[in-house]
Write an enzyme that holds these catalytic residues in place. Structure first.
Site, PDB file in Angstrom:
ATOM      1  N   SER A 269       0.702  -1.150  -0.024  1.00  0.00           N
ATOM      2  CA  SER A 269      -0.032  -0.090   0.041  1.00  0.00           C
ATOM      3  C   SER A 269       0.943   1.195   0.071  1.00  0.00           C
ATOM      4  O   SER A 269       1.930   1.293   0.149  1.00  0.00           O
ATOM      5  CB  SER A 269      -0.776   0.153   1.215  1.00  0.00           C
ATOM      6  N   LYS A 270       0.211   2.488  -0.109  1.00  0.00           N
ATOM      7  CA  LYS A 270       0.961   3.695  -0.154  1.00  0.00           C
ATOM      8  C   LYS A 270       1.643   4.040   1.345  1.00  0.00           C
ATOM      9  O   LYS A 270       2.448   4.584   1.501  1.00  0.00           O
ATOM     10  CB  LYS A 270      -0.106   4.811  -0.481  1.00  0.00           C
ATOM     11  N   ARG A 271       0.720   3.382   2.125  1.00  0.00           N
ATOM     12  CA  ARG A 271       1.115   3.613   3.672  1.00  0.00           C
ATOM     13  C   ARG A 271       2.667   2.985   3.715  1.00  0.00           C
ATOM     14  O   ARG A 271       3.643   3.265   4.389  1.00  0.00           O
ATOM     15  CB  ARG A 271       0.175   3.197   4.492  1.00  0.00           C
ATOM     16  N   ASP A 274       5.188   5.324   2.276  1.00  0.00           N
ATOM     17  CA  ASP A 274       5.504   6.269   2.859  1.00  0.00           C
ATOM     18  C   ASP A 274       6.473   5.979   4.379  1.00  0.00           C
ATOM     19  O   ASP A 274       7.185   6.726   4.613  1.00  0.00           O
ATOM     20  CB  ASP A 274       4.364   7.017   3.312  1.00  0.00           C
ATOM     21  N   SER A 293       3.059  12.252  -3.308  1.00  0.00           N
ATOM     22  CA  SER A 293       3.104  10.923  -2.931  1.00  0.00           C
ATOM     23  C   SER A 293       4.350  10.819  -4.095  1.00  0.00           C
ATOM     24  O   SER A 293       4.493  11.366  -5.182  1.00  0.00           O
ATOM     25  CB  SER A 293       2.188   9.903  -3.409  1.00  0.00           C
TER      26      SER A 293
END
Length: 530
Positions: A269-271, A274, A293
């Site tokens: 995921s993007k999380r 990050d 992002s």
């Protein structure tokens, strides 16, 4: 083959992999690759997402044969090259109701008039009995639909209301036998399935289930490669092909497993990106709140390295080879070698691919990519590859041939083109700061005195000013005077580069020359003490 994303946000790298596998499969067999925009979910539409999808695919070299024109716009009108236009489902909305009504006429679907309050009450009642509510063959005869209402009441509601849908009438106790190119033979009993909504009167739009079946049929799609999240929908899609009488032209299906996070379990995921500092999107994306992002392009990855890395996430050629051009991927790709298990993403491996592709590029190509970075840092690059090598430190000006020489020297150390500046900024301008811990360790008065004498000797040296010759002369001078080699050399490197680590002193000297050598020694003496 087709790739049919929804414009609900940036294209995840998992979506790019799906597009890539469709593209490779189609091109290997001399087929066409179509881009179709599935924008029937108006509530989740995100402005700019469609343009992002097109730009991302073009950057990756996954260029559709149909779907977009030369200017990157989704084609709206049919032509010889785009016979299946329009390619946005929202612009095809007029065709879907006809097919939904056809299913009703043939007994495969029905009208449902249940309000959201009705459905919520049914759910609450089921929970009260310790059950889970499902709109299916067990519950539909107790709900508000054309199976329980009179024909007259059904027609009245169709004319006077807009809060109704068309649902598929899933048959009872029927085994749906399916074949997946990755997962093999699958069987599901229809008693475990629900009556999915196919078309909604409120917005006069189809759901994914109806729209993708109709469009795949009309666009003559022969194979569908998509994510495993659509595997539970496969029985319904098989039943729809049967209901329409399209079984002979039904495409073959393949459902790709998930890309998994680097650490732990679950979908990437993007999380995760990050948290661990890596991109999950091909291009940079800024959301409505202004939050940006990372993108692989903006982080310095080559598109061919990104594509090669994605191809290997879930597929292998059957041997130890890992580096493939797009043409080589097209030749080697096969669904038989696509794995059923999820593929764990390794950000370090992604960097490895980029490093390998960087090494394969010519010095001239890398120089051309590096020049804008230099100029952004205030270094003027002049001349051409045939012009003499030059560097005017006072004017912060270098020749293109000088830059090429630096690139050739340090490319083996770099992973990204931007690393060239990080690795050796001191080959372009004198250091303005010095690493404190290195100063404390190596900058002693006696060390500087010896180092400056060595610099003066090199200023009078009249031999060839190459790294090999300069390195030999410097070391022989220090050894001949029986000075401590480590102390003198670390002091020299600190004055030349601002740190005690980095390129070899001989390499640095071969680029900056005698005059700059003495200048940096004097500047370091003034700033750090003699």
């Amino acid at each position: 083959m087709r790739f049919a994303p929804s414009p609900t946000g940036p294209l995840h790298m998992g979506g790019v992999r799906t597009a890539l596998y469709n593209y490779l499969f189609a091109k290997q067999r001399g087929g066409d690759f179509i881009l179709r925009i599935e924008d029937t979910d108006s509530n989740r539409f995100v402005p700019g997402a469609e343009e992002y999808i097109i730009e991302a695919l073009n950057w990756c070299g996954i260029v559709p044969d149909e779907g977009v024109d030369a200017d990157g716009r989704v084609v709206e009108t049919a032509s010889d090259r785009h016979p299946h236009a329009p390619y946005r489902q929202s612009q095809r909305r007029g065709i879907y109701r006809k097919y939904a009504e056809q299913l009703i006429a043939n007994g495969y679907a029905y009208y449902a008039f249940d309000s959201s309050e009705d459905l919520e009450a049914a759910r609450a009642a089921a929970e009260g009995r310790g059950e889970t509510f499902t709109y299916n063959q067990k519950s539909r005869l107790s709900l508000c639909n054309s199976l329980t209402l009179s024909p007259e009441e059904t027609q009245r509601r169709l004319k006077e209301t807009t809060n109704w849908t068309i649902r598929f009438k899933m048959p009872e106790n029927t085994v749906v036998a399916m074949d997946d190119m990755i997962r093999g033979h699958i069987e599901v009993n229809t008693d475990t399935l629900d009556d999915k909504v196919l078309w909604k009167r409120a917005d006069e739009l189809p759901t994914y289930h109806l729209a993708n079946i109709v469009d795949d049929h009309l666009m003559e799609i022969t194979e569908v490669i998509r994510g495993e999240e659509w595997l539970p929908s496969l029985p319904l899609h098989y039943m729809l092909y049967k209901a329409f009488g399209w079984e002979e032209t039904r495409p073959r299906f393949a459902h790709l497993s998930l890309l998994l996070k680097p650490v732990g379990n679950g979908k990437l995921s993007k999380r995760d990106g990050d948290k661990m500092g890596f991109p999950v999107f091909p291009l940079r994306w800024v959301n409505a709140e202004g939050e940006a992002s990372h993108g692989y392009r903006e982080d310095g990855y080559f598109p061919e390295a990104f594509v090669n890395m994605l191809a290997m996430l879930g597929w292998n050629p059957g041997d130890d080879r890992e580096l493939f051009s797009m043409d080589e991927l097209i030749q080697a790709f096969s669904m038989e070698k696509v794995q059923k298990a999820g593929a764990k993403f390794n950000p370090d491996k992604a960097k490895w691919f980029n490093k390998e592709y960087l090494r394969m590029k010519s010095d001239e190509e890398l120089t051309d990519l590096f020049v804008p970075i230099l100029e952004a840092d205030g270094i003027k690059v002049t001349g051409c590859y045939k012009c003499p090598v030059s560097h005017d430190f006072a004017a912060s000006s270098v020749s293109k041939n000088y830059v090429k020489g630096v690139v050739a020297l340090i490319k083996e150390r770099a992973t990204f083109v931007a690393d060239f500046w990080t690795i050796a900024p001191y080959l372009f301008k004198a250091p303005q700061e010095y690493v404190e811990k290195d100063v404390a360790k190596f900058w002693k008065e006696e060390n500087y005195t010896l180092a400056y004498k060595a610099a003066e000797h090199m200023a009078s040296y009249e031999g060839p000013w190459t790294a090999e010759a300069v390195g030999t002369e410097l070391e022989e001078f220090i050894r001949g005077n029986e000075w401590p080699m480590g102390k003198v050399m670390n002091c020299l490197r600190l004055a030349l580069s601002g740190a005690s680590s980095g390129l070899g002193i001989a390499d640095i000297l071969s680029f900056i020359g005698k005059e700059e050598f003495l200048s940096r020694m004097a500047r370091a003496g003034e700033k750090l003490g003699k």
